[in-house]
Scaffold this active site. Sequence first.
Site, PDB file in Angstrom:
ATOM      1  N   GLU A  72      42.136  44.732  43.350  1.00 33.81           N
ATOM      2  CA  GLU A  72      41.463  43.627  43.481  1.00 33.81           C
ATOM      3  C   GLU A  72      39.999  43.808  43.334  1.00 33.81           C
ATOM      4  O   GLU A  72      39.294  42.708  43.080  1.00 33.81           O
ATOM      5  CB  GLU A  72      42.046  43.321  44.839  1.00 33.81           C
ATOM      6  CG  GLU A  72      43.345  42.622  44.888  1.00 33.81           C
ATOM      7  CD  GLU A  72      44.385  43.820  45.357  1.00 33.81           C
ATOM      8  OE1 GLU A  72      45.588  43.627  45.512  1.00 33.81           O
ATOM      9  OE2 GLU A  72      43.901  45.126  45.322  1.00 33.81           O
TER      10      GLU A  72
ATOM     11  N   PHE B 107      53.423  41.220  59.056  1.00 35.05           N
ATOM     12  CA  PHE B 107      53.373  42.270  57.825  1.00 35.05           C
ATOM     13  C   PHE B 107      52.103  41.856  56.826  1.00 35.05           C
ATOM     14  O   PHE B 107      52.242  40.564  56.259  1.00 35.05           O
ATOM     15  CB  PHE B 107      54.626  42.310  57.191  1.00 35.05           C
ATOM     16  CG  PHE B 107      54.497  43.260  55.823  1.00 35.05           C
ATOM     17  CD1 PHE B 107      54.162  44.544  55.897  1.00 35.05           C
ATOM     18  CD2 PHE B 107      54.758  42.684  54.736  1.00 35.05           C
ATOM     19  CE1 PHE B 107      54.286  45.407  54.905  1.00 35.05           C
ATOM     20  CE2 PHE B 107      54.857  43.370  53.543  1.00 35.05           C
ATOM     21  CZ  PHE B 107      54.255  44.756  53.464  1.00 35.05           C
ATOM     22  N   GLN B 108      51.261  42.485  56.614  1.00 39.53           N
ATOM     23  CA  GLN B 108      50.189  42.213  55.623  1.00 39.53           C
ATOM     24  C   GLN B 108      49.273  41.156  55.889  1.00 39.53           C
ATOM     25  O   GLN B 108      48.724  40.296  55.393  1.00 39.53           O
ATOM     26  CB  GLN B 108      50.739  42.070  54.086  1.00 39.53           C
ATOM     27  CG  GLN B 108      51.201  43.571  53.553  1.00 39.53           C
ATOM     28  CD  GLN B 108      51.286  43.220  52.056  1.00 39.53           C
ATOM     29  OE1 GLN B 108      51.511  42.270  51.410  1.00 39.53           O
ATOM     30  NE2 GLN B 108      51.204  44.512  51.128  1.00 39.53           N
TER      31      GLN B 108
ATOM     32  N   LYS C 137      51.042  30.844  53.255  1.00 41.73           N
ATOM     33  CA  LYS C 137      52.248  30.968  52.394  1.00 41.73           C
ATOM     34  C   LYS C 137      52.923  29.639  52.497  1.00 41.73           C
ATOM     35  O   LYS C 137      53.625  28.918  51.475  1.00 41.73           O
ATOM     36  CB  LYS C 137      53.246  32.068  52.561  1.00 41.73           C
ATOM     37  CG  LYS C 137      54.174  32.275  51.402  1.00 41.73           C
ATOM     38  CD  LYS C 137      54.884  33.566  51.455  1.00 41.73           C
ATOM     39  CE  LYS C 137      55.719  33.838  50.565  1.00 41.73           C
ATOM     40  NZ  LYS C 137      56.389  35.174  50.536  1.00 41.73           N
TER      41      LYS C 137
ATOM     42  N   MET D 206      21.618  60.186  41.202  1.00 40.23           N
ATOM     43  CA  MET D 206      20.671  59.748  42.039  1.00 40.23           C
ATOM     44  C   MET D 206      20.424  60.519  43.297  1.00 40.23           C
ATOM     45  O   MET D 206      19.408  60.698  43.935  1.00 40.23           O
ATOM     46  CB  MET D 206      20.725  58.200  42.096  1.00 40.23           C
ATOM     47  CG  MET D 206      19.485  57.658  42.747  1.00 40.23           C
ATOM     48  SD  MET D 206      17.799  57.725  41.889  1.00 40.23           S
ATOM     49  CE  MET D 206      18.083  56.397  40.661  1.00 40.23           C
TER      50      MET D 206
END
Length: 595
Positions: free
Chosen positions: A83, A145-146, A195, A510
């Site tokens: 993502e 969940f999630q 949802k 760097m």
Amino acid sequence: MALVTEKAAKKLYDHPLHHDHEAENILIKETDQVVNGSEALILSLIEEEVDTIFGYPGGAIMPIYDALFHYREQLNHVLVRHEQGATHAAEGYAQMAKKPGVCFATSGPGATNLVTGIADAMLDSVPIVCITGQVAEPYLGTDAFQETDVMSLAMPITKWCYQVANPDEIPYIIAKAFYIARTGRPGPVLVDITKDAQMKDMSAPFTYEKRKQIKGYKPARAPREGDIAQAVELLNNAERPFLFAGHGILLSEAQEELKAFVEKSGIPVASTLLGLSAFPSEHPLYVGMLGMHGNYGPNILTNQADVIIAVGMRFDDRVTGNLERYAKQAKVIHIDIDHAEISKNVPATVGIIADAKAALVELTSHVKEKAYEAWLNEFAKCHEEEYQKVIQNDFTAEGECIKMGEVVRMLSEKTNGEGVVVADVGQHQMASARYSKFNKTDSWLTSGGLGTMGYALPSALGAKMGAPDRDVYAIIGDGCFQMTIQELGTIAQSGQPVKIIIMNNNYLGMVRQWQELFFDNRYSFVELTNPDFITIAKGFGIEGHQCNHADDLSASLDTLINSEQSYLLEVMVEKETNVFPMVPSGAGVDQIRLE
């Protein structure tokens, strides 16, 4: 699509959320049937002229993906491999397409994986619209969940974020999101949709109104006459004026206005890191780049200018160094669309809160035609000193290891400075910024404010999709490449010809440089044992090869440039090299080091 009836419009827009709706500006469209929240989202995106979405499906956003399936001929979805890649790709797309980029992610880890890219877009003022799925409303706050409180995560790193739990809200909220993202100082917005809101039907036929204004939100205003008059007086009386061109020039598409102002006023121009390509590199009034690893003259002479005009830049610490030593002798004219930036870091003698294009048009009409030969000669002297001590040493001499500067210089020459350069973060980024020549505007993308390793690979794909007629070159360090290496799969599946150059020195270069200069050569966990990048790329279906010798560099770059498909060129560069000039941490810009 037809105009909605007055009754249907009232039913939808009487929702309490819509109290800031301006009824006199209604131009509403509807379908001939009621749709669910997911389809309302897809239809809203189509109304906003979205054509490309970067995303990754999951449980909480699955209804939206199901709706997207039915509109796949109208909306191109790019399946990223992580993502974070979706946000960076949306950033690259937004900057080249000149409209907000769009990305999708599911709840929980999907949403949290967006956070780095959202923060990157916020600091660099890039308009992206992030859509996340969320658990159903009854489960909010239950540690389902999630489930993650994405609103609390997103609030400090977005211009605006909102959680939708009612499908009737979706068209209005999406219109508002796009308007906020692209207006004023652009930036990221996030819309989190539960949802159940995705699955429920709207209470009325789908309607959509593009936003033209929002009550209480004033994203831009015309420059005030008094401010313009004060600025013109300072400029007309200046003996050593200096203009700083920032990212705001590109965001407001004010490149031509900047050029017209500079050529009339005769003022020398330096660019910030994100302002590169806003002004032609070969123009006689262009004197280089500001900042920690910028050019010697622009940094040294900042503290000798009597008037500084800063356009669309925010006096970031990488530009100013120690503020106690910064431009104390100068009167500062600061032009920015965001009033919060005026005098935030550097006190402004004149603050002009306006779009860069509008302000430059007004200034050009009043400023006197002048020339500053003696002042420009000071920049030329500084450039010669930098050339003798730094620049010529950054190019590869016969028998030497390949140097980063040589790779960039040769690429720029072979592409006539017309390719889009997307640089990751580190030594290769500074070499790319210093030695790329920009003969075409909108030719430079990088992560400036956040300094996000892993930015370039997905952003280059987004840039190519946003400007399919441009050649795009991603220049990436070996450490950065492994941050988002999985997006090779996205590039391969997309079929887009992205040209990739890995500058491989087997170090986090760097960080190693700082450890050498400021930590007594204690190289603490910066040496990399790298995989076979060419074999990995070929595993994804992308051809490439490794260049080990300076004699082979020219031909290797020709192979990359002439490839009709994506191609990966790994260049083995000098292992322990340092990027100079350099303003050490805590030092003033006039304390810049050449070695």
